[in-house]
Motif scaffolding. Structure first.
Motif, PDB file in Angstrom:
ATOM      1  N   ILE A   1     -50.779   4.010  59.964  1.00  0.00           N
ATOM      2  CA  ILE A   1     -49.658   2.828  59.861  1.00  0.00           C
ATOM      3  C   ILE A   1     -48.539   3.605  60.572  1.00  0.00           C
ATOM      4  O   ILE A   1     -47.861   4.570  60.072  1.00  0.00           O
ATOM      5  N   GLU A   2     -47.846   3.113  61.670  1.00  0.00           N
ATOM      6  CA  GLU A   2     -46.873   3.307  62.129  1.00  0.00           C
ATOM      7  C   GLU A   2     -45.546   2.423  62.074  1.00  0.00           C
ATOM      8  O   GLU A   2     -46.046   1.192  61.389  1.00  0.00           O
TER       9      GLU A   2
ATOM     10  N   PHE B   1     -50.364  -0.733  63.300  1.00  0.00           N
ATOM     11  CA  PHE B   1     -51.295  -0.017  62.481  1.00  0.00           C
ATOM     12  C   PHE B   1     -52.825  -0.084  62.902  1.00  0.00           C
ATOM     13  O   PHE B   1     -53.064  -0.955  63.804  1.00  0.00           O
TER      14      PHE B   1
ATOM     15  N   GLU C   1     -41.490  -5.400  53.583  1.00  0.00           N
ATOM     16  CA  GLU C   1     -42.391  -4.117  53.349  1.00  0.00           C
ATOM     17  C   GLU C   1     -43.684  -4.968  52.701  1.00  0.00           C
ATOM     18  O   GLU C   1     -44.738  -4.617  53.106  1.00  0.00           O
TER      19      GLU C   1
ATOM     20  N   PHE D   1     -49.297   7.720  56.563  1.00  0.00           N
ATOM     21  CA  PHE D   1     -48.041   6.918  57.127  1.00  0.00           C
ATOM     22  C   PHE D   1     -47.285   7.690  58.022  1.00  0.00           C
ATOM     23  O   PHE D   1     -47.329   8.993  57.900  1.00  0.00           O
TER      24      PHE D   1
ATOM     25  N   LEU E   1     -42.278   6.822  58.878  1.00  0.00           N
ATOM     26  CA  LEU E   1     -41.886   5.361  58.620  1.00  0.00           C
ATOM     27  C   LEU E   1     -40.577   5.618  57.455  1.00  0.00           C
ATOM     28  O   LEU E   1     -40.419   6.397  56.920  1.00  0.00           O
TER      29      LEU E   1
ATOM     30  N   ALA F   1     -41.828   4.831  53.875  1.00  0.00           N
ATOM     31  CA  ALA F   1     -43.110   5.183  53.752  1.00  0.00           C
ATOM     32  C   ALA F   1     -43.496   5.337  52.224  1.00  0.00           C
ATOM     33  O   ALA F   1     -44.497   4.804  51.804  1.00  0.00           O
TER      34      ALA F   1
ATOM     35  N   SER G   1     -43.817   1.562  50.960  1.00  0.00           N
ATOM     36  CA  SER G   1     -45.284   1.187  51.471  1.00  0.00           C
ATOM     37  C   SER G   1     -46.496   1.654  50.822  1.00  0.00           C
ATOM     38  O   SER G   1     -47.283   0.915  50.269  1.00  0.00           O
ATOM     39  N   ALA G   2     -46.380   2.828  50.363  1.00  0.00           N
ATOM     40  CA  ALA G   2     -47.565   3.646  49.549  1.00  0.00           C
ATOM     41  C   ALA G   2     -47.512   3.207  48.273  1.00  0.00           C
ATOM     42  O   ALA G   2     -48.660   2.688  47.942  1.00  0.00           O
TER      43      ALA G   2
ATOM     44  N   GLU H   1     -54.088   9.147  50.492  1.00  0.00           N
ATOM     45  CA  GLU H   1     -53.304   9.510  51.375  1.00  0.00           C
ATOM     46  C   GLU H   1     -53.805  10.760  52.250  1.00  0.00           C
ATOM     47  O   GLU H   1     -53.835  11.709  51.424  1.00  0.00           O
TER      48      GLU H   1
ATOM     49  N   LYS I   1     -47.287  15.365  58.385  1.00  0.00           N
ATOM     50  CA  LYS I   1     -47.630  13.982  58.548  1.00  0.00           C
ATOM     51  C   LYS I   1     -47.375  13.628  59.968  1.00  0.00           C
ATOM     52  O   LYS I   1     -48.151  12.998  60.670  1.00  0.00           O
TER      53      LYS I   1
END
Length: 244
Positions: free
Chosen positions: A130-131, A135, A163, A196, A199, A202, A205-206, A219, A234
């Motif tokens: 995911i950017e 993604f 998000e 991730f 981001l 991040a 989102s996680a 992850e 990362k």
């Protein structure tokens, strides 16, 4: 960018001027084709693969450059093909030529993440990278690439994603991909991994992914890269997958 590259080169004191370059995934197309068999000569194989690419991209530019790699599994022969315009590749080659560097290998970040996971002895897994603006989904079965998909957030909405909307979009694509792969391959995906990028949100989102996803997503972390902090691991994990 020139200043940052020069600073890095001054610190590295390289004697070898050849280099690998990872290019943005939105700047190229990647396909996974299945074949019962391929012609023996490389020229015939290239013609057949180019034909399959043109069926997917009818308006293939005249300056298209492509490369491919054959991936054998227990019951099939697959070809992983990447296509990009020469003008785009030349921009990267010309940039690094200013520093007397020769680009010898062009890599694709998500595919390198797949290499990294394979080295950690993961099998039959789905990786979601995911950017900020896209993604990608990479399915690895029988230690080979079974499917690759790239989804742009920008292409799916006229406005900006919240998000929650981004996460719901990702989960939907993960579910569709899992169903498609398992139905086609008659094989179960054992684990689900997510990376991730850098981001801004991040952590949010996680948290949302863990809350909303029907799958238990882990992850990924290039932990074996000694001496690197969490942020560096990362950011550099696609490169670590390229060089290991």
């Amino acid at each position: 960018l020139e200043r940052r590259v020069k600073e890095g080169l001054d610190r590295l004191h390289l004697s070898e001027r050849r280099m690998a370059c990872l290019i943005p995934e939105l700047s190229l197309k990647v396909f996974v084709f299945s074949f019962d068999s391929l012609p023996p000569s490389r020229k015939e194989r290239e013609e057949l693969i180019r034909f399959r690419v043109k069926k997917q991209l009818p308006l293939l530019p005249d300056d298209a450059r492509f490369s491919f790699d054959m991936v054998r599994s227990s019951n099939s022969l697959r070809v992983l093909a990447a296509v990009a315009r020469s003008a785009i590749i030349a921009e990267y080659e010309d940039f690094f030529a200013r520093f007397n560097l020769k680009v010898r290998t062009l890599g694709i970040p998500s595919l390198n993440l797949g290499h990294l996971m394979a080295r950690q002895r993961e099998e039959d897994f789905l990786l979601v990278n995911i950017e900020d603006d896209f993604f990608s989904l990479l399915a690895i079965l029988d230690s080979g690439v079974s499917l690759y998909r790239l989804k742009s957030f920008m292409a799916e909405s006229q406005g900006s994603f919240s998000e929650l909307q981004r996460v719901e979009h990702i989960i939907k694509e993960v579910e569709n991909t899992v169903n498609f792969v398992e139905d086609r391959e008659k094989k179960r995906i054992r684990s689900f991994w997510v990376r991730f990028g850098l981001l801004e949100k991040a952590a949010e989102s996680a948290s949302l992914l863990r809350e909303k996803s029907p799958f238990s997503l882990m992850e990924m972390d290039a932990a074996k890269a000694s001496g690197l902090g969490e942020k560096e691991r990362k950011m550099l994990s696609p490169l670590i997958g390229q060089i290991l």
